[in-house]
Design a protein around this motif. Structure first.
Motif, PDB file in Angstrom:
ATOM      1  N   TYR A  22       0.752  -1.546   0.065  1.00 23.08           N
ATOM      2  CA  TYR A  22      -0.118  -0.206  -0.128  1.00 23.08           C
ATOM      3  C   TYR A  22       0.803   1.232  -0.439  1.00 23.08           C
ATOM      4  CZ  TYR A  22      -3.947  -2.832   1.024  1.00 23.08           C
ATOM      5  OH  TYR A  22      -5.228  -3.807   0.758  1.00 23.08           O
ATOM      6  N   ILE A  64      -3.013   4.041   7.741  1.00 25.19           N
ATOM      7  CA  ILE A  64      -4.397   4.309   7.332  1.00 25.19           C
ATOM      8  C   ILE A  64      -5.224   5.427   5.950  1.00 25.19           C
ATOM      9  CG2 ILE A  64      -7.461   3.863   7.180  1.00 25.19           C
ATOM     10  CD1 ILE A  64      -5.988   1.365   8.752  1.00 25.19           C
ATOM     11  N   LEU A  69      -7.242   4.725   1.656  1.00 32.95           N
ATOM     12  CA  LEU A  69      -6.615   3.331   1.891  1.00 32.95           C
ATOM     13  C   LEU A  69      -8.575   3.023   1.862  1.00 32.95           C
ATOM     14  CD1 LEU A  69      -4.574   0.574   3.877  1.00 32.95           C
ATOM     15  CD2 LEU A  69      -4.241   2.042   2.066  1.00 32.95           C
ATOM     16  N   THR A  70      -9.133   2.001   0.530  1.00 32.81           N
ATOM     17  CA  THR A  70     -10.614   1.813   0.201  1.00 32.81           C
ATOM     18  C   THR A  70     -11.229   1.213   2.266  1.00 32.81           C
ATOM     19  OG1 THR A  70     -10.590  -0.358   0.094  1.00 32.81           O
ATOM     20  CG2 THR A  70     -10.342   1.793  -1.807  1.00 32.81           C
ATOM     21  N   GLU A  73      -9.614  -2.053   1.549  1.00 29.98           N
ATOM     22  CA  GLU A  73      -7.937  -2.015   2.039  1.00 29.98           C
ATOM     23  C   GLU A  73      -8.470  -1.714   3.575  1.00 29.98           C
ATOM     24  OE1 GLU A  73      -6.479  -0.728  -2.014  1.00 29.98           O
ATOM     25  OE2 GLU A  73      -6.733   1.035  -0.526  1.00 29.98           O
ATOM     26  N   ARG A  74      -8.490  -0.850   3.932  1.00 31.19           N
ATOM     27  CA  ARG A  74      -8.378  -0.524   5.584  1.00 31.19           C
ATOM     28  C   ARG A  74      -9.291  -1.856   6.325  1.00 31.19           C
ATOM     29  NH1 ARG A  74     -13.521   2.415   7.349  1.00 31.19           N
ATOM     30  NH2 ARG A  74     -13.921  -0.047   7.430  1.00 31.19           N
TER      31      ARG A  74
END
Length: 90
Positions: A22, A64, A69-70, A73-74
């Motif tokens: 990420y 985050i 992050l989406t 993803e988070r």
């Protein structure tokens, strides 16, 4: 060459591996992310090298946010760090 392409799309199974993916995708160096989050760069280096456990929720939330992050993803990063997804923390 096909093997390399598979490795680039495979999801990391460790917190550090996913954090690195990420961070790089966001175009951040370790130093830039560390300074953005407010931690020492050596601390982030040790986390990414699996020399330290995942950070606490407060620092992780800052990471985050910094990496934008989406929600999916988070939650994946939180789970690999050993924390419940945000929806379950309320």
């Amino acid at each position: 060459m096909a093997l390399l392409a598979m490795d680039e799309t495979a999801q990391p199974t460790t917190f550090s591996g996913l954090l690195i993916r990420y961070r790089k995708r966001a175009g951040y160096s370790r130093n830039k992310l560390a300074h953005t989050v407010g931690v020492d760069p050596s601390y982030l280096t040790r986390i990414e090298n699996d020399e330290r456990a995942a950070p606490g929720v407060k620092i992780l939330d800052a990471i985050i946010r910094s990496l934008r992050l989406t929600p999916t993803e988070r939650d994946r990063l939180l789970a690999l760090a050993g924390y419940a997804p945000v929806a379950l923390r309320r």
